[in-house]
Structures are given as C-alpha cells and as structure tokens.
Design an enzyme around this catalytic site. Structure first.
Site, PDB file in Angstrom:
ATOM      1  N   CYS A   2     -13.042  -5.369 -35.629  1.00 31.73           N
ATOM      2  CA  CYS A   2     -14.252  -4.763 -36.162  1.00 31.73           C
ATOM      3  C   CYS A   2     -15.210  -4.489 -35.015  1.00 31.73           C
ATOM      4  O   CYS A   2     -15.076  -5.042 -33.933  1.00 31.73           O
ATOM      5  CB  CYS A   2     -14.925  -5.695 -37.167  1.00 31.73           C
ATOM      6  SG  CYS A   2     -13.823  -6.353 -38.429  1.00 31.73           S
ATOM      7  N   LYS A 601      -1.405   7.593 -16.653  1.00 33.11           N
ATOM      8  CA  LYS A 601      -1.442   6.945 -17.967  1.00 33.11           C
ATOM      9  C   LYS A 601      -0.771   7.796 -19.035  1.00 33.11           C
ATOM     10  O   LYS A 601      -0.037   7.288 -19.877  1.00 33.11           O
ATOM     11  CB  LYS A 601      -2.900   6.659 -18.358  1.00 33.11           C
ATOM     12  CG  LYS A 601      -3.049   5.860 -19.640  1.00 33.11           C
ATOM     13  CD  LYS A 601      -2.483   4.459 -19.463  1.00 33.11           C
ATOM     14  CE  LYS A 601      -2.604   3.636 -20.724  1.00 33.11           C
ATOM     15  NZ  LYS A 601      -1.887   2.355 -20.608  1.00 33.11           N
TER      16      LYS A 601
END
EC number: 2.6.1.16
Length: 606
Positions: A2, A601
């Site tokens: 969260c 990446k």
C-alpha cells in the site's frame, strides 16, 4: 502493498495528499482514502477504485484539514471495497497501515470480548481499536501508540491521527518502509521518498522498529525500546527522488531487501487471504487448455522454467518454456487451444514481444506476466498478470524475479484447482504455504552477514559452477546469471544430474561449486553429487535449509542454512542467498553493481 502519505502543517493538505497518492500508484491499489483533523474531529473520505474516484468524493465533500493522512490499498484482509478502504477509525483514532498483522485474529477476539465492534474485515482496524482502548485508560497519545506497537506481531508501516490533536501525526515501521520528510513549517510521512518528493528534499529513513511523533515544526523519533534517537537527514534532489536508494549502497541491495514486502504485495493480488483460495485475475479457463507456451528472455525465462515445474506437477498441464529469441526464428508446432504466456519485467523486450505476436497470429490466447502494466505487451494480450513489485532500478533483476515466481506459483495452484488435480483442502494448504513465503524470504535475507564472508573468497575465483536438481536446477541458472552479470566472473549453472556428462571435468580446488539443495525429494541425489565434487577436491558452497543441514555429507567448505520451506516456495526462499552472494562478490570486486557493463534494464532491440 500500500501507499502511505501523512502531512502535519498549517495549510490545507487535501490536494497534496492526492498528489502524493498519485505518485504512489505504481505500487498497485484497489481503493484509496484520506482523512484529516477538522475542528478537533477526524473526517474521512474513501473510494473504491482509482484515485480519480476519491477526487470525485472530495469534490462533493471537501476536506479542509491542515493535518491529514492518505492511503492506497491492495486488499489483503477484507474485500476491495469502501468499507475496507483505509483510513480506518476506532473511537478517537484514525490510521492507515501497510503490512499484515499476523496476530490480528487473536487481538480481534480479545477486543470483541471487551465489547468492541468492528466496521471492516481488515487487520488494520484492530490497531486503531487497540490504540483507542489505551487512550480510554488515560494514556497519552504517544504512550498509547507505543503500548499498541508492543502487542503487534507482523509487518507494518503506520500513520496515525488522534481526534482533538490537530497538530500531531504519529508513525511507525516494522517490516515495511516509512520515511519522514522535513518541510518549512510542516512535516511529512511517506511510504518512500517518492511520496514526499513534491514537498521536500529533506528525508529521514526510519529504521526497523522506529516510531515517531511529528508536529508542524518538530519531530521526535524513538527506537523499538522507546529510547529517543536521531536519524540522519538526507537531502534528496526532488528531480531524482524516484531513484533514491535510501540507506542502501546500491539499488540492487535495496531491491533484494524489498523482496519480502514485494512478494507479499504480489501474492495478495493472486490469492484470497480470507478463504485461502487462489484468485487469479483474468478470463483464462485452465480446465480446457491443452498446453501452455511460455516465451521469455534472461531472468524471466528462468522464472518461466520454475513455473513449468510447478504447473506440470500440480495441474498435470503440459508447459513448454522457450527463450524468445530462439522460439521466434524456428517453426514451432502451435495449437489454437494453447495459451501463450509472455514473461517480461518491462513488457517491452523485443524478442519476447515478437514471439508473443507470432503466437497470437496462430490463434492462441495470450497473457503476460509483467511489471509495467502500461507496456506494449500489456496492451496487446488478452490477459495481464501484473507482478506488482514496484520500480526495479538495478539492471540485475531481483525482486521482479521473485515476484514473477510468486505469480507462477499462484497460477499453478489456480490451474490445479480448475483441472481437478487438487481438492479444496489442498488448495487452502498450498495458498497458506504461499502466504508464508514473504516471512521466510526475510529470514533468508538475514543470512547476509554470513554470505559476505563467503563472497570474499568467491571474488578470487575465475570460474564458479552452480548445481541443482528439479526447480533448483533453474535456480542454479539464475545464480550463475546473477554472478556473471554483476561481478564479471565466469559462471555456469547445470542440472546436477548432468555433472558426470561434462561439467565434472572443470572441478578442481580453485573452482567454487555452489550446490542448491533444500531438504526435498531431490536431496539424496544432490548430496551424492556433492560427495562426487568433494572427492575431486571441489570447494563446495552448500546452500541448504535447516532440515538439509542435518543430513548433509561432511566436507563442504561452507554451509549456508536457509529456513526450511515447503517445496512449493523453496525457489523463493533460496533466491535470497544466491542474490546476496552475487551482490557481495561484485562489491568486493569493485564492480558497478547497478549498471554492469554492456547491459540494459529493458532490452528493446533484437
């Protein structure tokens, strides 16, 4: 799991709470809410769905508070609805929470026995109730907060408001991150530097067990024992706050340590924690599939291989896994009744995208296991299975890998249930095992100091071999890949049964041999391979678990003992030691850990 933001100041905070929550959307969520102290009382605004739904609520019911908290929620305890959305209130207390309280059922029963009633199904509300009980006994807010923290088992990051305390914001962390931001005449709490980045570049990273009391112009930080402490203030350029490493030297180190929370967030999206049932999103009928075709590259490919083992074992469903760059240049035998699953952290890997499109053109239904939910692959497939691990900056994947494996485990359980190869009781058992994985990963990360010592010797090697059986043979590939990626030491991973078919010729007293062998059905064979290696002078680094260490043959140079785990999640638990070994070897060698040479990446070219 969260996102949290808290602000205590002298100006209205509602707009800034929303701005911060938008910066936390990458973490994934299904509801959002804010609360603030208005006229001595705490008011809440909550909504199911995206932040724009919360903005609509605020447009109808403005919040004028100068002290407030906000939250984006991924459901763990309780369905994703307004009733379970944060903030949660009990009496004088309103709070937001990131994490899972493991003893909430026991605490809830105790509170119910006191006549306390609950408005939600969440574990979070128990915390608010406990603080309110302590306040009712006459404790001051900070003392009531500390008394409650001492009763909680599990992980949490908390931001707390108290009715009647318009200039007070409480926070605490254990197992989940929380930062303090220092502004001009105002103070902030946030899940990470990204949350407070729009408002300040002065950030304090709370340490494990810390709790804090903030007013608009001061802070008081305490450690887990209750002693007043100071933590360093870091100046974080707001333009690069997303790239902040916190107290870690490298992103890879941070991302290794992020994995317990990351996997917890992933798992929560694929199982129902209340019923212990698989709850895989998307319209896929596993019962009617005749095959799954996984296409991927690099670490994602290895996660796919682990998925193959689990899906075939649990669901009796054939799975093929291929390196996308090979798959796309041959003529594979495909059937429309099969499902193609692309796996990619970025969702943009060129070869995987091309392989995916090839399968779709053959009439196959498509899905993607992906981190970037707005990526090309996510837009082109029928079903998206997000991994929810948040941004991964280090080139060598760590938390994205374990998140992918977590998804594959959940898919295996769901497929098995759909195909009738497991019953409801076994489904519940497997889900409970999966829910335990984040805690076991955290325990495995706790082996870091021992692994640092091993790394000093491994860093001197020219070659390293990794061996494993079953799913551990895939993890052997991953261990070798990580080591070669960031330390530039030549490393190879093999299925241990292949040792006598060639690799044993490389064994000598200068070559470390990493053997991955939890105590499972493959253990005896792996132990035999270990004896063969030691008989030829091989320097064995034996990575096992608390059961395996009792049965291991003597003679290993080093034994690393991970926590024992069910075979369903052993690859998750054993990932941490191989990641930490690669990381610390690279550090010893002075390599660029986060940006190793020649690597990117996201591989968006062939």
């Amino acid at each position: 799991m969260c996102g949290i933001i808290g602000i205590v100041g002298k100006e209205p905070v509602a707009d800034r709470l929303i701005e911060s929550l938008k910066r936390l959307e990458y973490r994934g969520y299904d509801s959002a809410g804010v609360a603030g102290v208005v006229g001595g009382k705490v008011e809440r605004r909550r909504a199911q769905g995206k932040i724009k739904a919360l903005e609509a609520v605020l447009a109808d019911e403005p919040l004028t508070a100068t002290t407030g908290i906000g939250h984006t929620r991924w459901a763990t305890h309780g369905a994703p609805n307004v009733r379970n959305a944060h903030p949660h209130t009990a009496g004088r207390v309103t709070l937001v929470h990131n994490g899972i309280i493991e003893n909430f059922a026991e605490l809830k029963a105790e509170l119910a026995g006191m006549g306390r009633t609950f408005e939600s199904d969440t574990d979070t509300e128990v915390i608010a109730q406990l603080i309110d009980v302590a306040l009712a006994k006459g404790l001051a807010p900070l003392d009531a907060f500390k008394a409650t923290l001492d009763r909680l088992t599990g992980a949490y990051a908390l931001a707390v408001l108290i009715q009647g305390e318009a200039d007070l914001l409480l926070g605490a962390r254990r197992g989940s991150p929380l930062v303090v931001g220092e502004g001009q005449g105002e103070m902030f709490l946030g899940s990470d530097a990204l949350a407070v980045g729009p408002f300040t570049n002065r950030v304090i990273y709370l340490e494990e067990g810390d709790y804090v009391a903030l007013d608009h112009d001061s802070r008081r930080i305490f450690d887990a024992s209750g002693a007043r402490v100071e933590r360093p203030v870091r100046v974080v350029p707001t333009s690069s706050v997303m790239l902040e490493k916190g107290n870690y030297r490298h992103f890879m180190e941070k991302e290794i340590h992020d994995q317990p929370e990351g996997c917890q967030r992933t798992i929560a999206a694929y199982v129902d924690t209340l019923t212990s049932k698989a709850a895989v999103p998307g319209d896929i009928d596993f019962a009617t599939l005749d095959r799954i075709q996984i296409v991927a590259c690099g670490t994602s490919y290895i996660a796919g291989v682990i998925g193959k083992y689990l899906i075939e074992q649990l669901a009796d469903l054939p799975v093929d896994v291929e390196i996308a760059s090979e798959f796309r240049y041959r003529t594979p035998a495909l059937r429309p009744g099969s499902l193609v699953v692309a796996m990619s952290q970025s969702g943009e890997t060129a070869d995987t995208l091309a392989a995916l499109r090839y399968c779709k053109a053959k009439g196959m239904k498509s899905a993607v296991v992906v981190n970037a939910q707005e990526s090309t692959m996510a837009r082109e497939v029928d079903v998206v299975w997000p991994i929810h691990c948040g941004p991964e900056i280090g080139v060598a994947s760590t938390k994205a890998f374990t998140a992918q494996v977590s998804v594959m485990i959940a898919l295996a359980i769901a497929a098995a249930k759909a195909r009738g190869t497991i019953d409801a009781a076994e489904e519940q058992r497997l889900v409970k095992v999966l829910l335990e994985a984040p805690r076991l990963i955290a325990e495995a990360i706790g082996l870091e100091d021992a692994i640092k010592e091993i790394a000093a010797d491994v860093a001197k090697a020219r070659d390293v071999l990794y061996l494993g059986r079953g799913p551990m043979s895939a993890l052997a590939l991953e261990g070798a890949l990580k080591l070669k990626e960031i330390s530039y030491i030549h490393a190879e991973g093999y299925a241990a049964g292949e040792l006598k078919h060639g690799p044993i010729a490389l064994v000598d007293d200068q070559t470390p041999i990493v053997i991955l062998a939890p105590y499972d059905s493959y253990f005896e064979k792996s132990a035999s391979n270990m004896s063969e290696v030691m008989a030829r002078g091989g320097q064995v680094i034996f990575i096992t678990d608390t059961e395996g260490v009792k049965h291991a043959p003597a003679g290993a140079k080093v034994v690393v003992t991970a926590p024992a785990s069910d075979p369903l999640v052993s690859t998750l638990v054993m990932s941490a030691p191989i990641q930490l070994l690669a990381y610390h070897v690279a550090v010893v060698k002075g390599a660029d850990v986060d940006q190793p040479r020649n690597l990117a990446k996201s591989v968006t070219v062939e």
